[in-house]
Design a protein around this motif. Structure first.
Motif, short mmCIF file in Angstrom:
data_model
loop_
_atom_site.label_atom_id
_atom_site.label_comp_id
_atom_site.label_asym_id
_atom_site.label_seq_id
_atom_site.Cartn_x
_atom_site.Cartn_y
_atom_site.Cartn_z
N ASP A 45 -57.04 -21.04 70.52
CA ASP A 45 -57.45 -19.67 69.80
C ASP A 45 -57.37 -19.92 68.40
O ASP A 45 -58.16 -19.83 67.60
CB ASP A 45 -56.65 -18.42 70.10
CG ASP A 45 -57.37 -17.95 71.50
OD1 ASP A 45 -58.00 -18.20 72.22
OD2 ASP A 45 -56.26 -16.87 72.00
N ALA A 46 -56.05 -20.49 68.05
CA ALA A 46 -55.88 -20.89 66.58
C ALA A 46 -56.86 -22.02 66.38
O ALA A 46 -57.36 -21.98 65.09
CB ALA A 46 -54.35 -21.36 66.43
N ASN A 47 -57.04 -23.11 67.30
CA ASN A 47 -57.96 -24.13 66.83
C ASN A 47 -59.18 -23.49 66.55
O ASN A 47 -60.12 -23.97 65.56
CB ASN A 47 -57.93 -25.12 67.97
CG ASN A 47 -58.75 -26.41 67.50
OD1 ASN A 47 -58.49 -27.20 66.56
ND2 ASN A 47 -59.92 -26.48 68.44
N ILE A 48 -59.87 -22.76 67.44
CA ILE A 48 -61.18 -22.22 67.37
C ILE A 48 -61.34 -21.35 66.08
O ILE A 48 -62.19 -21.51 65.28
CB ILE A 48 -61.47 -21.06 68.55
CG1 ILE A 48 -61.60 -21.99 69.75
CG2 ILE A 48 -62.62 -20.29 68.16
CD1 ILE A 48 -61.43 -21.18 71.00
N ARG A 49 -60.30 -20.61 65.90
CA ARG A 49 -60.37 -19.84 64.33
C ARG A 49 -60.40 -20.79 63.34
O ARG A 49 -61.20 -20.61 62.01
CB ARG A 49 -59.09 -18.99 64.35
CG ARG A 49 -59.26 -17.65 65.29
CD ARG A 49 -57.99 -16.75 64.76
NE ARG A 49 -56.91 -17.26 64.85
CZ ARG A 49 -55.98 -17.11 65.73
NH1 ARG A 49 -56.36 -16.66 67.08
NH2 ARG A 49 -54.73 -17.69 65.87
N LYS B 266 -46.66 -20.21 83.01
CA LYS B 266 -47.47 -19.30 82.49
C LYS B 266 -47.10 -18.98 80.98
O LYS B 266 -47.88 -19.16 80.11
CB LYS B 266 -46.93 -17.76 82.98
CG LYS B 266 -47.51 -16.71 82.19
CD LYS B 266 -46.99 -15.18 82.79
CE LYS B 266 -47.56 -14.17 81.86
NZ LYS B 266 -46.99 -12.74 82.73
N THR B 267 -45.78 -19.47 80.72
CA THR B 267 -45.26 -19.37 79.16
C THR B 267 -46.05 -20.66 78.62
O THR B 267 -46.67 -20.54 77.52
CB THR B 267 -43.87 -19.67 79.14
OG1 THR B 267 -43.18 -18.57 79.63
CG2 THR B 267 -43.22 -19.71 77.49
N THR B 268 -46.20 -21.90 79.27
CA THR B 268 -47.03 -22.95 78.67
C THR B 268 -48.35 -22.58 78.44
O THR B 268 -49.02 -23.08 77.45
CB THR B 268 -46.72 -24.06 79.50
OG1 THR B 268 -45.36 -24.39 79.80
CG2 THR B 268 -47.50 -25.44 78.98
N ALA B 269 -49.00 -21.96 79.41
CA ALA B 269 -50.37 -21.60 79.34
C ALA B 269 -50.47 -20.59 78.11
O ALA B 269 -51.59 -20.61 77.29
CB ALA B 269 -50.84 -20.85 80.66
N GLU B 270 -49.61 -19.78 77.90
CA GLU B 270 -49.85 -18.79 76.85
C GLU B 270 -49.69 -19.71 75.58
O GLU B 270 -50.45 -19.28 74.56
CB GLU B 270 -48.79 -17.72 76.91
CG GLU B 270 -48.81 -16.64 78.01
CD GLU B 270 -47.60 -15.74 77.97
OE1 GLU B 270 -46.79 -15.98 77.37
OE2 GLU B 270 -47.60 -14.74 78.67
N ILE B 271 -48.76 -20.63 75.38
CA ILE B 271 -48.78 -21.32 74.25
C ILE B 271 -50.05 -22.27 73.95
O ILE B 271 -50.67 -22.17 72.88
CB ILE B 271 -47.43 -22.29 74.18
CG1 ILE B 271 -46.24 -21.37 74.08
CG2 ILE B 271 -47.39 -23.31 73.19
CD1 ILE B 271 -44.90 -22.33 74.48
N LEU B 272 -50.48 -22.69 75.17
CA LEU B 272 -51.93 -23.41 74.83
C LEU B 272 -53.11 -22.57 74.58
O LEU B 272 -53.96 -23.04 73.56
CB LEU B 272 -52.19 -24.24 76.29
CG LEU B 272 -51.22 -25.17 76.69
CD1 LEU B 272 -51.54 -26.09 77.96
CD2 LEU B 272 -51.23 -26.56 75.49
N ASP B 273 -52.92 -21.33 75.06
CA ASP B 273 -54.04 -20.22 74.90
C ASP B 273 -54.07 -20.16 73.53
O ASP B 273 -55.04 -20.15 72.45
CB ASP B 273 -53.79 -19.04 75.52
CG ASP B 273 -54.39 -19.27 77.07
OD1 ASP B 273 -55.25 -20.32 77.34
OD2 ASP B 273 -53.94 -18.56 77.77
N PHE B 274 -52.88 -20.11 72.78
CA PHE B 274 -52.56 -19.67 71.36
C PHE B 274 -53.09 -20.75 70.42
O PHE B 274 -53.89 -20.52 69.42
CB PHE B 274 -51.05 -19.26 71.10
CG PHE B 274 -50.71 -19.06 69.59
CD1 PHE B 274 -51.13 -17.85 68.90
CD2 PHE B 274 -50.30 -20.10 68.86
CE1 PHE B 274 -50.94 -17.70 67.54
CE2 PHE B 274 -50.10 -19.72 67.44
CZ PHE B 274 -50.25 -18.78 66.91
#
Length: 258
Positions: free
Chosen positions: A130-134, A119-127
């Motif tokens: 999202d940062a890459n999309i932004r 879950k922690t790794t997924a949260e980091i990857l999601d961030f």
């Protein structure tokens, strides 16, 4: 009043080989870290009380301590020595060095193993996603803005060149007209000057003739006077005596009549 919230995510290279991702959530008085090596995750929660104690040890305000930590864990700083060492029981200790006042300082924080590494790794990857999309959106927007600015700049350049050419043409036309008017004025002035010159010459000729007549008359009178002066004085005296005698009345005749 809530503290301002900031996020960072650093791909940190340890000893030039090992790489971990450090996601930081920063506030003015505390921060939290989430760390993963893609298989295992850890987290570190630096509370406000703990930050006050550590800041007091370094004789710093809490806000300055947080900013300095954010600087070194938000971007990998050259010259700083980073380490992510084993702290036992699956925990890790994250440390880094920095220079201050000519001294090398060493800061470290203990990171506890996450109860749910996935879950922690997924949260980091999601961030990161999202940062890459932004960032991609910002790149697209900035690229479009750049293209629009480039088009506008080209239009402005073309307009400037057109205005410059029109100015040159306008100045050339004005100069040619001005030269034509100037030459016409010069010709008119020469014509007036010639007319004045002819008028002056016309006025001078009668005056010269009149002066010549006066001079000639004066010369004749002078010649006449001169001829009288050239006569013999004796002759003049004799002639005068004869005239007197001829005009004198005879006394004898007068006596006889009486």
């Amino acid at each position: 009043m809530e503290d301002s919230k900031r996020h960072t995510c650093l791909k940190l290279h340890i000893n030039g080989e090992e790489a971990i991702f450090v996601k930081g959530t920063w506030f003015d008085t505390h921060f939290s870290l989430s760390i993963t090596d893609a298989s295992t995750a850890w987290h570190c929660n630096a509370s406000e009380e703990e930050l006050k104690q550590r800041a007091a040890q370094w004789d710093q305000p809490v806000s300055e301590y947080v900013k300095l930590s954010e600087r070194y864990l938000g971007f990998q700083q050259p010259g700083s020595v980073y380490a992510f060492a084993d702290a036992g029981d699956g925990h890790k200790r994250l440390s880094w060095t920095f220079e201050k006042g000519g001294m090398t300082l060493y800061w470290r924080w203990k990171c506890m193993q996450s109860p749910d590494s996935k879950k922690t790794t997924a949260e980091i990857l999601d961030f990161l996603m999202d940062a890459n999309i932004r960032l991609s959106e910002e790149v697209v927007i900035k690229t479009e803005l750049f293209e629009k600015t480039k088009v506008e700049a080209e239009k402005c350049l073309a307009q400037s060149e057109r205005i410059a050419n029109e100015r040159v043409e306008f100045e050339s036309e004005i100069y040619s007209k001005f030269l034509g008017v100037l030459n016409s004025k010069k010709a008119k002035l020469r014509e007036l000057r010639d007319q004045l010159s002819k008028q002056d010459n016309t006025e001078k000729h009668p005056q010269e003739e009149e002066d010549a007549d006066k001079t000639e008359s004066f010369d004749e009178e002078s010649d006449y006077d001169k001829s009288d002066e050239d006569e013999d004085p004796q002759t003049c005296i004799t002639s005068s005596s004869k005239d007197v005698v001829a005009n004198k009345p005879s006394r004898r005749r007068g006596s006889k009549l009486s």
